[in-house]
Design a protein around this motif. Structure first.
Motif, PDB file in Angstrom:
ATOM      1  N   PRO A 264     -24.820   7.460 126.956  1.00  0.00           N
ATOM      2  CA  PRO A 264     -23.393   7.815 127.058  1.00  0.00           C
ATOM      3  C   PRO A 264     -23.067   9.162 126.435  1.00  0.00           C
ATOM      4  O   PRO A 264     -22.238   9.904 126.971  1.00  0.00           O
ATOM      5  CB  PRO A 264     -22.697   6.669 126.315  1.00  0.00           C
ATOM      6  N   VAL A 265     -23.699   9.499 125.311  1.00  0.00           N
ATOM      7  CA  VAL A 265     -23.412  10.778 124.653  1.00  0.00           C
ATOM      8  C   VAL A 265     -23.783  11.942 125.568  1.00  0.00           C
ATOM      9  O   VAL A 265     -22.991  12.878 125.768  1.00  0.00           O
ATOM     10  CB  VAL A 265     -24.161  10.872 123.311  1.00  0.00           C
ATOM     11  N   TYR A 266     -24.971  11.911 126.138  1.00  0.00           N
ATOM     12  CA  TYR A 266     -25.379  13.001 127.036  1.00  0.00           C
ATOM     13  C   TYR A 266     -24.456  13.081 128.251  1.00  0.00           C
ATOM     14  O   TYR A 266     -24.062  14.180 128.677  1.00  0.00           O
ATOM     15  CB  TYR A 266     -26.829  12.812 127.480  1.00  0.00           C
ATOM     16  N   ALA A 267     -24.132  11.932 128.839  1.00  0.00           N
ATOM     17  CA  ALA A 267     -23.275  11.946 130.025  1.00  0.00           C
ATOM     18  C   ALA A 267     -21.892  12.508 129.707  1.00  0.00           C
ATOM     19  O   ALA A 267     -21.326  13.269 130.500  1.00  0.00           O
ATOM     20  CB  ALA A 267     -23.157  10.534 130.598  1.00  0.00           C
ATOM     21  N   LEU A 268     -21.341  12.164 128.551  1.00  0.00           N
ATOM     22  CA  LEU A 268     -19.997  12.619 128.195  1.00  0.00           C
ATOM     23  C   LEU A 268     -19.990  14.078 127.748  1.00  0.00           C
ATOM     24  O   LEU A 268     -19.098  14.848 128.118  1.00  0.00           O
ATOM     25  CB  LEU A 268     -19.425  11.728 127.092  1.00  0.00           C
ATOM     26  N   VAL A 269     -20.963  14.474 126.939  1.00  0.00           N
ATOM     27  CA  VAL A 269     -20.993  15.857 126.460  1.00  0.00           C
ATOM     28  C   VAL A 269     -21.298  16.811 127.613  1.00  0.00           C
ATOM     29  O   VAL A 269     -20.700  17.889 127.725  1.00  0.00           O
ATOM     30  CB  VAL A 269     -22.029  16.018 125.330  1.00  0.00           C
ATOM     31  N   MET A 270     -22.198  16.423 128.487  1.00  0.00           N
ATOM     32  CA  MET A 270     -22.541  17.278 129.624  1.00  0.00           C
ATOM     33  C   MET A 270     -21.570  17.114 130.793  1.00  0.00           C
ATOM     34  O   MET A 270     -21.655  17.864 131.772  1.00  0.00           O
ATOM     35  CB  MET A 270     -23.966  16.963 130.095  1.00  0.00           C
ATOM     36  N   ASP A 271     -20.668  16.127 130.693  1.00  0.00           N
ATOM     37  CA  ASP A 271     -19.727  15.820 131.776  1.00  0.00           C
ATOM     38  C   ASP A 271     -20.481  15.599 133.081  1.00  0.00           C
ATOM     39  O   ASP A 271     -20.148  16.138 134.139  1.00  0.00           O
ATOM     40  CB  ASP A 271     -18.700  16.947 131.942  1.00  0.00           C
ATOM     41  N   MET A 272     -21.496  14.768 132.989  1.00  0.00           N
ATOM     42  CA  MET A 272     -22.396  14.526 134.117  1.00  0.00           C
ATOM     43  C   MET A 272     -22.329  13.062 134.520  1.00  0.00           C
ATOM     44  O   MET A 272     -22.164  12.172 133.676  1.00  0.00           O
ATOM     45  CB  MET A 272     -23.829  14.899 133.713  1.00  0.00           C
ATOM     46  N   ASN A 273     -22.457  12.821 135.814  1.00  0.00           N
ATOM     47  CA  ASN A 273     -22.555  11.465 136.318  1.00  0.00           C
ATOM     48  C   ASN A 273     -23.711  10.743 135.629  1.00  0.00           C
ATOM     49  O   ASN A 273     -24.812  11.290 135.509  1.00  0.00           O
ATOM     50  CB  ASN A 273     -22.774  11.502 137.834  1.00  0.00           C
ATOM     51  N   LEU A 274     -23.473   9.509 135.167  1.00  0.00           N
ATOM     52  CA  LEU A 274     -24.479   8.798 134.388  1.00  0.00           C
ATOM     53  C   LEU A 274     -25.767   8.607 135.172  1.00  0.00           C
ATOM     54  O   LEU A 274     -26.869   8.650 134.599  1.00  0.00           O
ATOM     55  CB  LEU A 274     -23.930   7.440 133.932  1.00  0.00           C
ATOM     56  N   LEU A 275     -25.662   8.393 136.478  1.00  0.00           N
ATOM     57  CA  LEU A 275     -26.861   8.215 137.288  1.00  0.00           C
ATOM     58  C   LEU A 275     -27.737   9.462 137.248  1.00  0.00           C
ATOM     59  O   LEU A 275     -28.958   9.383 137.069  1.00  0.00           O
ATOM     60  CB  LEU A 275     -26.464   7.897 138.732  1.00  0.00           C
ATOM     61  N   TRP A 276     -27.132  10.641 137.367  1.00  0.00           N
ATOM     62  CA  TRP A 276     -27.897  11.873 137.309  1.00  0.00           C
ATOM     63  C   TRP A 276     -28.362  12.183 135.883  1.00  0.00           C
ATOM     64  O   TRP A 276     -29.403  12.822 135.690  1.00  0.00           O
ATOM     65  CB  TRP A 276     -27.075  13.041 137.865  1.00  0.00           C
ATOM     66  N   GLU A 277     -27.631  11.729 134.894  1.00  0.00           N
ATOM     67  CA  GLU A 277     -28.107  11.874 133.510  1.00  0.00           C
ATOM     68  C   GLU A 277     -29.425  11.127 133.333  1.00  0.00           C
ATOM     69  O   GLU A 277     -30.352  11.628 132.699  1.00  0.00           O
ATOM     70  CB  GLU A 277     -27.042  11.354 132.541  1.00  0.00           C
TER      71      GLU A 277
END
Length: 732
Positions: A264-277
């Motif tokens: 979740p941290v990477y997805a939120l900080v990078m503002d990236m779709n979780l699937l692509w994260e």
């Protein structure tokens, strides 16, 4: 007293030559990333935010800390910077979530813009403290990494991962695999070319990074819906955390911060779709593990053996086929690699080494409940060997594993698994005991027995199985020879063997082996887990084989390397590695044999259209199809609660990617032939309609028991995507 405005003084000092490069980089990254947080609808800013957010989480904090601790920054410290950054980012997210759950007040830790602002604030504070407390260093980081290297070979190596990603996208979009097959061939040739022509060994590390990143990213990008391994389960946990805004640790997978915090941290900080994260972030990070293998090996062996060892590790099928996708297992091995790297680094003072080791060990046990205890057992055994060698051999270096640190590791493991993750300790103990007794020992139902007795479905699988066994035998022999070197020929053995070892094997070893007790004993401790690599997946469990070979890779290599002839060089080792990749990567099944492939995704279109039934079983077992995703969404969105749906054993139902508000509570049971059971709802997935079978049992590998698929032409069709169908039998 200065009257200059504080921000002016800050800017002047930041631009001064005495400002540490880590502070300069951190300030730049924080500045650009903060601008990207401004709510404007500019598509380009999303890409910039993703890139700088990744650098912020994966490199900046560790770079600040490591550069502050080191008097002279070394190339290997860049690896420490990445490992420490990921650990600190996970620890910060866990601490914020822990405080939120304890206080039951304040903003939810996992949401926009709370999470990005939290990391910007904390890392800005760390940057400021490092700036005031540290002093400048003379060497710029680019100079350390690049030096006087020619950019042309580096550019060529950098293009190989790009080619691998492009090939994966072409398979996903239009089903063409020519670029992917070419990439696999090029990856196999890179070590041969670099080893042959790079006499200065200047591009060895870059070559390892290139082939590692290519194989891992190619295999994760090609998996459109995370179909293999535990990816979908881990995705569902991370998705739930983002939806709730906080993480409540559970047992097993749900109790690991690597899943509940870091995704979740990477997805939120990078503002990236979780699937692509999932498909990008972990693979990029895990691609550094073969580099750690290279650095570890180069300390105790020659660089020639080091590049061959790292190549062996990345070419092992389970390394790039599974560990880049299973983020818990891959992350635990990632942190274990850094733990071993720092434990064996005698250029870091004892206090700093202890702190880094504790951080990395916590990261191991908080990433995977199975790998953590295996690493702990290996460290304990290494400590026992160190004590024995120091007692029996007085001329060896002292142990880097003092007893108090071992006690700390044990206590940390017990506290973490027993109290902070909902009683995971009992689960861990039962899994390890069960796998050891029920899967490894030679009983009629054990995995070890089935590994030898089970018919392999293809040439590639036979190479994987016998290669696994051969690597184990050669690792054992190689470790034995290195132990003889460590003992300084202090025990009598056959004179011809002594002569052969001095002439063929020992020239590839560093003189450190004579004195350094820590490396060989740590390798022996980790080696204890090798028998577990036969369970529970019949071939090799990624969590054990991937762990042990990370440090054991040089031992089989020194045997292959020792077979070199004056005019042949290391060609036996290079040829064996090239053959291993070509056969087990799916290249040979796709181009030559057209049989069951360990990577059927790269030849999916041919398999679906004209492959054998066994090939199709292999393909659908490891992949999730778009048709089945749509059908699963229809079921969850429109079916009545408590409905019972009949489907086959291999039939696909995927609830992790469902985004709707309503979620039907449905159950599934085995699809039967008409007349054998009252079947109101019948779900035939693409797996069933393409193979024309009703699978009802799984025997292992790609083998299923099945009956011919009944057409169900008397039942009404209430939903279809063409290949997937849902029938409603109103006569029940």
């Amino acid at each position: 007293m200065s009257t200059t405005f504080p921000t002016v003084r800050f800017a002047r000092r930041l631009g001064a030559s005495s400002t540490p490069p880590s502070v300069q980089l951190s300030a730049f990254v924080l500045f650009v990333y903060t601008i990207c947080l401004v709510p404007v609808n500019v598509a380009e800013l999303s890409v910039v935010r993703a890139v700088f957010g990744f650098v912020l989480l994966s490199f900046v904090p560790g770079y600040l800390v490591v550069e502050y601790l080191r008097d002279e920054f070394r190339p290997v410290d860049f690896l420490y910077a990445v490992g420490l950054s990921v650990s600190l980012s996970m620890l910060l997210g866990w601490a914020a979530n822990f405080l939120y759950l304890q206080l039951e007040a304040g903003p939810e830790p996992f949401g926009q813009p709370t999470t990005p602002l939290l990391y910007v604030g904390v890392y800005s504070l760390l940057t400021t403290l490092t700036w005031y407390a540290g002093d400048g260093v003379s060497t710029q980081p680019v100079d350390l990494l690049i030096g006087d290297a020619d950019f042309r070979p580096l550019t060529i190596l950098a293009m190989i991962p790009v080619l691998g990603i492009a090939g994966a996208l072409l398979i996903n979009r239009i089903g063409r695999n020519e670029v992917t097959l070419l990439t696999i061939l090029l990856v196999g040739l890179v070590p041969v070319v670099v080893y042959t022509f790079d006499s200065d060994k200047r591009y060895y590390a870059a070559a390892i990074a290139a082939i590692s990143l290519t194989l891992i990213l190619q295999n994760t990008v090609i998996m459109t819906y995370l179909g293999r391994g535990d990816g979908l389960i881990e995705y569902e946990i991370g998705k739930r955390v983002i939806a709730n805004g906080y993480w409540i640790p559970g047992g097993g997978k749900a109790g690991m911060p690597r899943i509940g915090v870091l995704h979740p941290v990477y997805a939120l900080v990078m503002d990236m779709n979780l699937l692509w994260e999932f498909k990008l972030v972990h693979p990029i990070l895990f691609a550094l593990v073969p580099l750690v293998t290279y650095k570890l090996t180069a300390r105790y062996f020659s660089k020639d053996i080091a590049i061959l060892s790292a190549t062996l590790y990345i070419f092992l099928p389970r390394t790039y086929q599974l560990l880049g996708r299973n983020t818990r297992t891959g992350a635990a091995i990632f942190f274990a690699a850094f733990l071993l790297l720092v434990l064996l680094d005698d250029e870091i003072d004892q206090l700093h080494r202890s702190v880094l080791a504790v951080v990395f060990f916590w990261s191991v046990i908080s990433s995977h409940y199975g790998v953590g205890p295996l690493v702990l057992f290996g460290l304990i055994f290494a400590y026992i060997l160190n004590v024995a060698s120091s007692f029996l051999l007085g001329n060896k270096w002292p142990s880097q594993l003092p007893s108090e640190r071992i006690v700390l590791y044990v206590a940390l493991t017990l506290v973490w698994y027993l109290y902070l993750t909902s009683g995971t300790l009992g689960f861990v103990a039962s899994v390890i005991i069960g796998q050891t007794t029920g899967q490894v020992f030679l009983t009629s139902s054990s995995t070890a027995t089935r590994s030898l007795a089970f018919g392999m479905p293809s040439l590639s699988y036979r190479v994987m199985l016998y290669g696994h066994l051969l690597v184990g035998v050669m690792s054992t022999l190689g470790m034995g020879f290195v132990y003889l070197r460590y003992l300084e020929d202090g025990i009598p053995y056959w004179e011809r063997l002594r002569t052969w070892l001095r002439k063929k094997v020992y020239p590839g070893l560093s003189d450190r082996i004579l004195k350094d007790s820590n490396y060989i004993h740590l390798a022996a401790g980790i080696y204890l887990s090798f028998p577990l690599s036969f369970g529970p997946q019949i071939l090799s469990a990624g969590r054990t084989f991937g762990l042990v070979m990370m440090i054991l890779a040089p031992f089989p290599i020194i045997l292959l390397y020792s077979t070199r002839l004056p005019y042949v060089g290391a060609k036996p080792a290079l040829a064996a590695l090239f053959g291993l990749l070509i056969v087990t990567s799916g290249f040979i099944p796709a181009v030559v044999t057209h049989d069951v492939s360990p990577q059927p995704e790269i030849d999916g279109q041919r398999i679906v259209e004209s492959g054998t039934r066994l090939e199709q079983f292999s393909y659908y077992r490891v992949s999730s199809q778009k048709n089945s995703i749509f059908t699963s969404n229809f079921i969850l969105g429109h079916f009545p609660n408590d409905a019972t749906i009949h489907k086959s054993k291999l039939g696909k139902f995927n609830q992790q990617l469902y985004e709707g508000q309503r979620r039907a509570n449905v159950g599934f049971t085995q699809l039967e032939a008409p007349g054998e059971a009252a079947q109101k709802y019948i779900y035939l997935s693409e797996t069933d309609t393409v193979t024309d079978t009703n699978t009802n049992g799984f025997r292992g590998f790609t083998y299923y028991t099945y009956d011919p698929l009944y057409p169900y032409d008397t039942a009404s069709t209430i939903y279809t995507t063409g290949d997937d169908r849902i029938h409603y039998n109103d006569r029940t």
